[in-house]
Design an enzyme around this catalytic site. Structure first.
Site, PDB file in Angstrom:
ATOM      1  CG  PHE A   1      35.967  64.732 105.428  1.00 18.93           C
ATOM      2  CD1 PHE A   1      36.351  65.639 106.403  1.00 18.93           C
ATOM      3  CD2 PHE A   1      36.880  64.387 104.441  1.00 18.93           C
ATOM      4  CE1 PHE A   1      37.626  66.196 106.385  1.00 18.93           C
ATOM      5  CE2 PHE A   1      38.147  64.942 104.426  1.00 18.93           C
ATOM      6  CZ  PHE A   1      38.522  65.848 105.400  1.00 18.93           C
TER       7      PHE A   1
ATOM      8  CD  GLU B   1      29.811  66.745 111.785  1.00 14.56           C
ATOM      9  OE1 GLU B   1      29.103  66.175 110.956  1.00 14.56           O
ATOM     10  OE2 GLU B   1      29.843  66.424 112.982  1.00 14.56           O
TER      11      GLU B   1
END
Ligand code: MOS
Length: 705
Positions: free
Chosen positions: A243, A672
């Protein structure tokens, strides 16, 4: 293909691309044979446990290592007194153990190296460090007197943009929204903790590292240690999430290399604990967003602005591009975005899933909901009414922009037309029920340099090598699909090799750019392989095989088109009338992100992004205690991440979007996009349920009481 030509480039033929395929590495992962960094078998490993500062600012005055060194199994204690001198201090985050200075609580001050991780950890607890503390500041305030404008933002975005006169436009606007919105501090928290195994040998340094990019680790670590990049090898076949926190190497990688240098020849293993990750591997800065919208009575925007205050570490600057999505979302002749940083004595912020777009789609998308109510308009219709014909700031056309299609499709699938817009109009068994929506966007990113090599072998198989990363996204599978398609052979004949600097250079698994950069290099390599076979071998494969290389081609269209993915997020929220408890039984997202390479792993990306957005909306919140510069809830007992029981129905859809300009694969990136806008949709639905407008994340029960 030239930039001057008026016809779009041709796209490749597709067969495997778009299929719904389970990940090829799935069986290895569920049977435990897929090796992560810490599990790599190395001879006679030693274990490293870090020492961390317990003050927020000051100096180390003494380190007593006597009791630790006396413990059985302890080989050495690494501190600033015996650490190797770094060759470059350009990156202060990485130039660790070079002085007695403490810049934030949790900073690395050394480590214990022992025969077992338990011995190292126990010995570390026996080390006595004394300090000379100095004044520190760890509270983010929009009225601090030392706010400053960074030279530029993360990824090179300009700090401020301005067109027309927002102040003036607001004076004459029939409807105005002028509010502050805040997003919290968030920690990335991938499932696999950051881990590094470091081994020095005559060949240089080998690192097994949990990373989003082996070549980026090499590029960054080599100059710090004064090594020629050829003398650093980084290997990372499987990664349990990142992430963004594994998108650049953090200080623990240097610590492992320094420790291994102290015990020359023996490998050193380091796995960070969950608590250590809260100080050492980056986080998303909290933001304070002053959003202003001006519109006529029909909801047509005359002005849009987002003035952002966010924090950076005083030690090393990181400037989140929070205002970036405001620059492209809606048509308004008067526009403004600014970013000011509060330098604090805190750990260094960094990338976290959709830096900029994720927090920056909270304030403005809640403000749009407020404007819709002020205009008596449906919030979907308000957005459609403000759809720009071209990128409103650059004036360039969009290569494709299907926000409106996503909004319409989402509204239809969600059952939006049945919605009574009156807040607090629906009750079910003690729960106030509401629905809300928000837009989503993420840019199409590309970074130059990715290279792939394909070797056609006489056994009919193809070896594909590229230093790409699979951080759980499905790269092993999707690159194999692309290779099979461009070579026009079944997937079984592709042998994929990724995650090693001994393979050709690949850019980082970041910015949702993997398929764009690595996939396009693969397409080029396949074209070159075919040309080579035809040209040099009359189309007949020689016994020794044939090899060809391809690079990510430059994209002449990028100067002519604005390239972004879009989406629409819908949420149903229930808030309990008596307790204020909040839950989200239903999320629905529709996205337009170019070609989806694998509909199964692609759906998982959106599902994960939306779930992370739900988690951001309701739960996640790193609470800094400004007295100590410390994240107080630095573990999974108190930093709550949405789990199964928190997640109801999450529906993912996408529209078939053909964009011939983005890259040879036609993909826009999906890692994303799914997290952007989700939290705003939830906050907007909570307002519809209760009539209470929450402008500060997370949306917790106390805000309804
Ligand atoms: Mo992602 S935050 O761009 O690694």
């Amino acid at each position: 293909m030239t930039a001057q030509s008026t016809t779009a480039p041709e796209r490749m033929d597709v067969h495997a691309i778009g299929a719904s395929l389970s990940r090829l590495d799935g069986p290895a992962k569920v049977t435990g044979s897929a090796r992560y960094a810490f599990e790599q078998p190395v001879p006679e490993p030693l274990y490293l446990h870090p020492l961390q500062a317990t003050i927020a600012a000051g100096r180390v005055t003494s380190i007593d290592t006597g009791a630790a060194m006396a413990e059985t199994g302890v080989l050495a204690v690494l501190t600033h007194l015996n650490a190797l001198r770094v060759a470059s201090t350009d990156d202060p985050e990485l130039a660790i153990l070079q002085s007695d200075r403490v810049a934030f609580r949790g900073q690395l001050l050394g480590g214990v190296i022992a025969e077992s991780s338990e011995a190292a950890r126990h010995a570390a607890s026996l080390i006595d460090i004394t300090y000379q503390p100095s004044h520190h500041q760890a509270e983010l305030r929009a009225d601090s007197d030392d706010l400053y404008a960074p030279e530029q933002l993360n990824a090179g975005f300009p700090t401020d943009t301005c067109q027309g006169d927002v102040d003036q436009a607001l004076v004459s606007a029939a409807r105005v929204v002028d509010q502050h919105y805040t997003t919290a501090m968030y920690h990335n928290n991938p499932m696999e903790p950051h881990a590094t195994v470091a081994i020095w040998s005559d060949d240089g340094l080998t690192l097994y590292d949990s990373t989003q990019g082996v070549h980026q680790v090499r590029q960054v670590v080599a100059p710090v240690l004064g090594l020629d990049p050829d003398r650093v090898r980084v290997i990372s076949p499987h990664v349990g999430g990142g992430f963004g926190s594994k998108g650049v190497p953090h200080a623990h990688v240097i610590l492992a290399a320094m420790a291994a240098q102290l015990v020359a020849g023996r490998p050193v293993k380091l796995a960070l604990t969950r608590q250590q990750m809260f100080a050492l591997v980056g986080y998303r800065t909290p933001t304070i967003q002053h959003v202003r919208l001006g519109a006529d009575a029909d909801g047509r925007l005359s002005a849009i602005s987002n003035d952002v205050v966010e924090l950076t570490s005083r030690w090393k600057e990181f400037a989140e591009q929070t205002g970036a999505p405001t620059r492209i979302m809606y048509a308004a002749p008067n526009r403004r975005t600014t970013h000011r940083l509060a330098p604090l004595d805190l750990p260094v912020p960094s990338w976290m899933r959709a830096p900029g777009e994720c927090p920056g789609m909270f304030g403005p998308e809640v403000a749009m909901d407020e404007l819709a109510i002020a205009c008596g308009l449906d919030p979907v219709e308000l957005r459609i009414r403000n759809e720009p014909e071209v990128d409103p700031e650059s004036g360039r056309p969009f290569s494709s922009r299907n926000l409106v299609a996503c909004l319409r499709e989402g509204a239809h699938r969600f059952g939006w037309e049945k919605r009574d817009p009156t807040p607090r109009s629906r009750r079910q068994e003690g729960w106030l029920v509401g629905t809300g929506m928000a837009s989503s966007t993420y840019p199409v990113n590309r970074m130059p340099g990715s290279t792939a090599t394909i070797r056609a072998r006489s056994d009919g198989r193809f070896s594909v090598t590229i230093g790409a990363a699979d951080i759980g996204t499905g790269t092993w599978t999707t690159l194999t699909q692309i290779a099979a398609d461009v070579l026009e052979v079944p997937m079984e004949r592709i042998e994929m090799h990724i995650g090693d600097t001994s393979f050709p250079f690949a850019t980082v698994a970041g910015g949702s750019s993997g398929m764009t950069c690595w996939g396009s290099a693969l397409v080029e390599a396949a074209g070159n392989l075919r040309a080579c076979l035809d040209r040099d071998h009359a189309g007949v494969l020689p016994a020794e095989g044939v090899e060809a290389t391809g690079h990510l081609p430059d994209n002449p269209w990028k100067e002519h088109y604005a390239m972004h993915a879009f989406g629409a997020q819908f949420a149903e929220v229930r808030v309990h009338e008596d307790t204020g408890e909040v839950c989200v039984p239903r999320l629905l997202g529709v996205f337009a992100a170019g070609r989806i390479i694998n509909s199964k792993t692609g759906r998982s990306q959106f599902l994960g992004g939306m779930t992370m957005g739900l988690s951001m909306a309701l739960h996640e919140n790193s609470v800094v205690d400004p007295r100590y510069g410390h994240v107080a809830n630095h573990d999974f007992a108190e930093y709550h991440i949405a789990t199964n029981a928190d997640v109801g129905s999450v529906e993912v859809h996408w529209i078939d979007e053909v964009d011939p300009y983005v890259n040879p694969v036609g993909s826009k990136g999906i890692g994303e996009l799914g997290i952007c806008g989700t939290a705003a949709a939830v906050a907007n639905a909570a307002h519809h349920a209760t009539g209470v407008r929450v402008r500060e994340l997370p949306v917790t029960l106390d805000k309804f009481l």
